[in-house]
Design a protein around this motif. Sequence first.
Motif, PDB file in Angstrom:
ATOM      1  N   THR A 122      33.784  43.446  39.947  1.00 36.37           N
ATOM      2  CA  THR A 122      34.178  42.668  38.663  1.00 36.37           C
ATOM      3  C   THR A 122      33.300  43.091  37.325  1.00 36.37           C
ATOM      4  O   THR A 122      33.185  43.823  36.311  1.00 36.37           O
ATOM      5  CB  THR A 122      34.356  41.306  38.847  1.00 36.37           C
ATOM      6  OG1 THR A 122      34.913  40.938  40.107  1.00 36.37           O
ATOM      7  CG2 THR A 122      34.027  40.727  37.530  1.00 36.37           C
ATOM      8  N   ILE A 139      36.445  36.966  37.788  1.00 35.96           N
ATOM      9  CA  ILE A 139      34.866  36.110  37.602  1.00 35.96           C
ATOM     10  C   ILE A 139      35.635  35.027  38.324  1.00 35.96           C
ATOM     11  O   ILE A 139      34.773  34.786  38.593  1.00 35.96           O
ATOM     12  CB  ILE A 139      34.591  35.706  35.877  1.00 35.96           C
ATOM     13  CG1 ILE A 139      34.589  37.624  35.276  1.00 35.96           C
ATOM     14  CG2 ILE A 139      33.284  35.447  35.631  1.00 35.96           C
ATOM     15  CD1 ILE A 139      34.285  37.600  34.437  1.00 35.96           C
ATOM     16  N   GLU A 140      36.260  34.321  37.695  1.00 31.61           N
ATOM     17  CA  GLU A 140      36.668  32.594  38.571  1.00 31.61           C
ATOM     18  C   GLU A 140      36.527  32.634  39.796  1.00 31.61           C
ATOM     19  O   GLU A 140      36.386  32.170  40.669  1.00 31.61           O
ATOM     20  CB  GLU A 140      37.514  32.143  37.571  1.00 31.61           C
ATOM     21  CG  GLU A 140      37.471  30.732  38.596  1.00 31.61           C
ATOM     22  CD  GLU A 140      37.098  29.422  38.013  1.00 31.61           C
ATOM     23  OE1 GLU A 140      36.916  28.478  38.478  1.00 31.61           O
ATOM     24  OE2 GLU A 140      36.600  30.043  37.071  1.00 31.61           O
ATOM     25  N   GLU A 176      44.672  27.155  40.949  1.00 31.60           N
ATOM     26  CA  GLU A 176      44.394  28.864  40.534  1.00 31.60           C
ATOM     27  C   GLU A 176      45.834  29.864  40.716  1.00 31.60           C
ATOM     28  O   GLU A 176      45.331  30.579  40.647  1.00 31.60           O
ATOM     29  CB  GLU A 176      42.976  29.464  41.300  1.00 31.60           C
ATOM     30  CG  GLU A 176      41.608  28.758  40.690  1.00 31.60           C
ATOM     31  CD  GLU A 176      41.271  29.692  39.500  1.00 31.60           C
ATOM     32  OE1 GLU A 176      41.869  30.680  39.364  1.00 31.60           O
ATOM     33  OE2 GLU A 176      41.080  28.119  38.658  1.00 31.60           O
ATOM     34  N   LEU A 200      41.309  39.874  35.179  1.00 27.22           N
ATOM     35  CA  LEU A 200      39.403  40.053  34.698  1.00 27.22           C
ATOM     36  C   LEU A 200      39.015  38.747  34.709  1.00 27.22           C
ATOM     37  O   LEU A 200      37.554  38.149  35.570  1.00 27.22           O
ATOM     38  CB  LEU A 200      38.878  41.186  34.046  1.00 27.22           C
ATOM     39  CG  LEU A 200      37.424  41.526  34.204  1.00 27.22           C
ATOM     40  CD1 LEU A 200      36.889  41.503  34.730  1.00 27.22           C
ATOM     41  CD2 LEU A 200      36.906  41.972  32.445  1.00 27.22           C
ATOM     42  N   ARG A 201      38.906  37.951  33.867  1.00 22.69           N
ATOM     43  CA  ARG A 201      39.060  36.021  34.300  1.00 22.69           C
ATOM     44  C   ARG A 201      38.929  35.338  34.853  1.00 22.69           C
ATOM     45  O   ARG A 201      38.227  34.878  35.391  1.00 22.69           O
ATOM     46  CB  ARG A 201      38.693  35.591  32.586  1.00 22.69           C
ATOM     47  CG  ARG A 201      39.033  35.644  31.575  1.00 22.69           C
ATOM     48  CD  ARG A 201      39.283  35.220  29.891  1.00 22.69           C
ATOM     49  NE  ARG A 201      40.420  34.659  29.808  1.00 22.69           N
ATOM     50  CZ  ARG A 201      40.951  35.578  29.072  1.00 22.69           C
ATOM     51  NH1 ARG A 201      39.630  36.453  28.271  1.00 22.69           N
ATOM     52  NH2 ARG A 201      42.232  34.984  28.740  1.00 22.69           N
ATOM     53  N   MET A 202      40.717  35.797  35.952  1.00 22.14           N
ATOM     54  CA  MET A 202      40.305  35.277  37.285  1.00 22.14           C
ATOM     55  C   MET A 202      39.823  35.855  38.463  1.00 22.14           C
ATOM     56  O   MET A 202      39.225  35.068  38.631  1.00 22.14           O
ATOM     57  CB  MET A 202      41.613  36.002  37.522  1.00 22.14           C
ATOM     58  CG  MET A 202      42.980  34.779  36.433  1.00 22.14           C
ATOM     59  SD  MET A 202      44.530  35.099  36.816  1.00 22.14           S
ATOM     60  CE  MET A 202      44.372  33.889  38.645  1.00 22.14           C
ATOM     61  N   MET A 253      33.884  44.875  33.645  1.00 20.81           N
ATOM     62  CA  MET A 253      33.298  44.422  32.989  1.00 20.81           C
ATOM     63  C   MET A 253      32.261  45.446  31.895  1.00 20.81           C
ATOM     64  O   MET A 253      32.148  45.414  30.766  1.00 20.81           O
ATOM     65  CB  MET A 253      32.979  43.314  32.963  1.00 20.81           C
ATOM     66  CG  MET A 253      33.068  42.912  33.298  1.00 20.81           C
ATOM     67  SD  MET A 253      32.321  40.878  33.940  1.00 20.81           S
ATOM     68  CE  MET A 253      31.112  40.634  32.991  1.00 20.81           C
ATOM     69  N   LYS A 283      42.612  41.612  30.606  1.00 22.90           N
ATOM     70  CA  LYS A 283      41.523  41.042  30.595  1.00 22.90           C
ATOM     71  C   LYS A 283      41.726  39.585  31.229  1.00 22.90           C
ATOM     72  O   LYS A 283      40.686  38.677  31.448  1.00 22.90           O
ATOM     73  CB  LYS A 283      41.366  40.538  28.877  1.00 22.90           C
ATOM     74  CG  LYS A 283      40.846  42.033  28.106  1.00 22.90           C
ATOM     75  CD  LYS A 283      40.054  41.550  26.992  1.00 22.90           C
ATOM     76  CE  LYS A 283      39.853  42.909  26.117  1.00 22.90           C
ATOM     77  NZ  LYS A 283      39.114  42.775  25.237  1.00 22.90           N
ATOM     78  N   LYS A 284      42.651  38.603  31.466  1.00 24.49           N
ATOM     79  CA  LYS A 284      43.060  37.674  31.874  1.00 24.49           C
ATOM     80  C   LYS A 284      43.082  37.839  32.971  1.00 24.49           C
ATOM     81  O   LYS A 284      42.616  36.821  33.966  1.00 24.49           O
ATOM     82  CB  LYS A 284      45.095  36.859  31.637  1.00 24.49           C
ATOM     83  CG  LYS A 284      45.058  37.006  30.471  1.00 24.49           C
ATOM     84  CD  LYS A 284      46.934  36.761  30.116  1.00 24.49           C
ATOM     85  CE  LYS A 284      47.217  36.592  28.838  1.00 24.49           C
ATOM     86  NZ  LYS A 284      48.371  36.668  28.275  1.00 24.49           N
TER      87      LYS A 284
END
Length: 142
Positions: free
Chosen positions: A25, A92-93, A121, A88-90, A29, A85-86
């Motif tokens: 991740t 990170i979460e 999720e 990538l946010r998932m 980034m 990007k969506k």
Amino acid sequence: MNDPEMILSFMQEVQAINEELKTITSLQMKVKLMDPKLFENYGQAIDRIYGTAMTLGYSELGKYTKAMKDVCYLCSHYNHEIGQKKVLRMMIECNDILDRVPSCLVNKEEFKKLSRLFLVEVTKAERLAKIEFSNIQRKSCA
């Protein structure tokens, strides 16, 4: 349910794989353009948690990690920045959620709370796959 030694081993496995996932991740980034191979690598690494979770009977965790694996594999065949990007946010979460998993494996009440989050999720991942990646046929790596 499960042998305490097996649960301890799984806790250690989740921690070790999550460190690998955090590295992937972090690398994603740092790059200017998203690297499809990193999405694939994330999917391959989280697949190992999926396999053990299902074997040990942690089906909610298994469904969540499978959903993450699938969405990452789809994203590895996708070149649109918004969808990447969506995902990538998932990712990170997911790293944050996986930080909580080991301690919850020995506390059934905490695991139930986390299981509700897994369901939310999974729904997010499935919706993202349907909306962003509907044209992609291949759902696994080569």
